[in-house]
Enzyme design. Structure first.
Site, PDB file in Angstrom:
ATOM      1  CE  LYS A 180       6.203 -60.428 -26.492  1.00  8.75           C
ATOM      2  NZ  LYS A 180       5.506 -61.446 -27.512  1.00  8.75           N
ATOM      3  CB  SER A 208      10.589 -60.649 -26.653  1.00  8.00           C
ATOM      4  OG  SER A 208      11.772 -59.673 -27.014  1.00  8.00           O
ATOM      5  CE1 TYR A 245       6.870 -56.705 -27.334  1.00  8.45           C
ATOM      6  CE2 TYR A 245       8.811 -56.773 -26.370  1.00  8.45           C
ATOM      7  CZ  TYR A 245       8.392 -57.453 -27.393  1.00  8.45           C
ATOM      8  OH  TYR A 245       8.785 -58.739 -28.272  1.00  8.45           O
TER       9      TYR A 245
END
Length: 262
Positions: free
Chosen positions: A160, A143, A156
């Site tokens: 990532k 991402s 998150y």
């Protein structure tokens, strides 16, 4: 010099984690359409597995955050089809959460899904790929958050960013038998994400992207076909940006909005 078609995966076997919906389903469909045998996994059995050209993916229930389940997924694919050529680590995601108040359990689950699970499945896939003729390829779906964090995405973003670093580390260790690459995805228009992009379904958001549109799942799927094909046979440890050029800087957007010419 002869270069094989990047769209011919006849005789190849592919696993797509989280491949029952959204981006994962598009990736699975693209490989099916290219002739591959495809295995998808998820925690919930879909109403129907991804299909293309009259052929369906094989669904295996699995929570890939569990190392044993990750290994069993690979074993099931190999027992059924005799080999494993491509792994696409697509399963991931997280709701937004306030870093100041989020629970340790939430952080653990986000990191497990977005970082540990890809590691577990890749380990199991590598054990198969390194022993077979032709080796194999791993594609990790990342991402833009790993490069440009947004509020509410601390766990998150960290996971990532770790996935990107993991990709580069595995690429060093596992070549030349197994290539490992990464795709940085940006804003992607999927039915499940439509509400996140505003009441207009994302038309205003598209204006901040140089390509003037959000990606669709098929954009990511085509990148996976490339990274898994012989066309990218010397591509290893790469981070392929599939985000339409990123987003215009906030200062540029603010100046444009304030300009009478606009």
């Amino acid at each position: 010099m002869h270069i094989d078609s990047p769209s011919d995966f006849t005789g190849r076997v592919v696993i797509v984690t989280g491949g029952t919906k959204g981006i994962g389903a598009a990736i699975a469909g693209a490989f099916l359409g290219a002739g591959a045998e495809v295995v998808v996994c998820g925690r919930t059995t879909p109403d129907a597995p991804p299909s293309a050209g009259g052929r369906e993916a094989v669904f295996v229930p699995a929570d890939v955050r569990d190392p044993a389940a990750a290994a069993a997924l690979v074993t099931t694919a190999v027992e059924r089809f005799g080999r494993l050529d491509v792994l696409v680590n697509n399963a991931g995601g997280s709701p937004d959460a306030d870093a100041a108040t989020v629970s340790p359990r939430f952080v653990e689950r986000v990191v497990a899904l977005n970082l540990l699970a890809p590691f577990y499945v890749a380990q199991a896939a590598h054990r198969v790929m390194r022993e077979q003729e032709g080796g194999g390829a791993v594609v990790n779906i990342g991402s833009v958050s790993a490069h440009q964090p947004q509020p509410g995405t601390a766990a998150y973003t960290a996971a990532k960013a770790g996935l990107l670093a993991l990709t580069r580390a595995l690429a060093l260790e596992w070549a030349p038998a197994v290539r490992v690459n990464h795709i940085t995805t940006g804003l992607i228009r999927t039915p499940g994400a439509a509400a996140v992009y505003g009441a207009d379904g994302g038309r205003s958001v598209a204006g901040v992207i140089p390509m003037r549109r959000m990606a669709v799942p098929e954009d990511v799927a085509r990148a996976c076909l490339f990274l898994a094909s012989e066309r990218s046979g010397y591509v290893n440890g790469a981070d392929l940006a599939v985000h339409g050029g990123g987003e215009f800087p906030a200062r540029y957007l603010a100046a444009r909005a304030a300009s009478p010419a606009e």
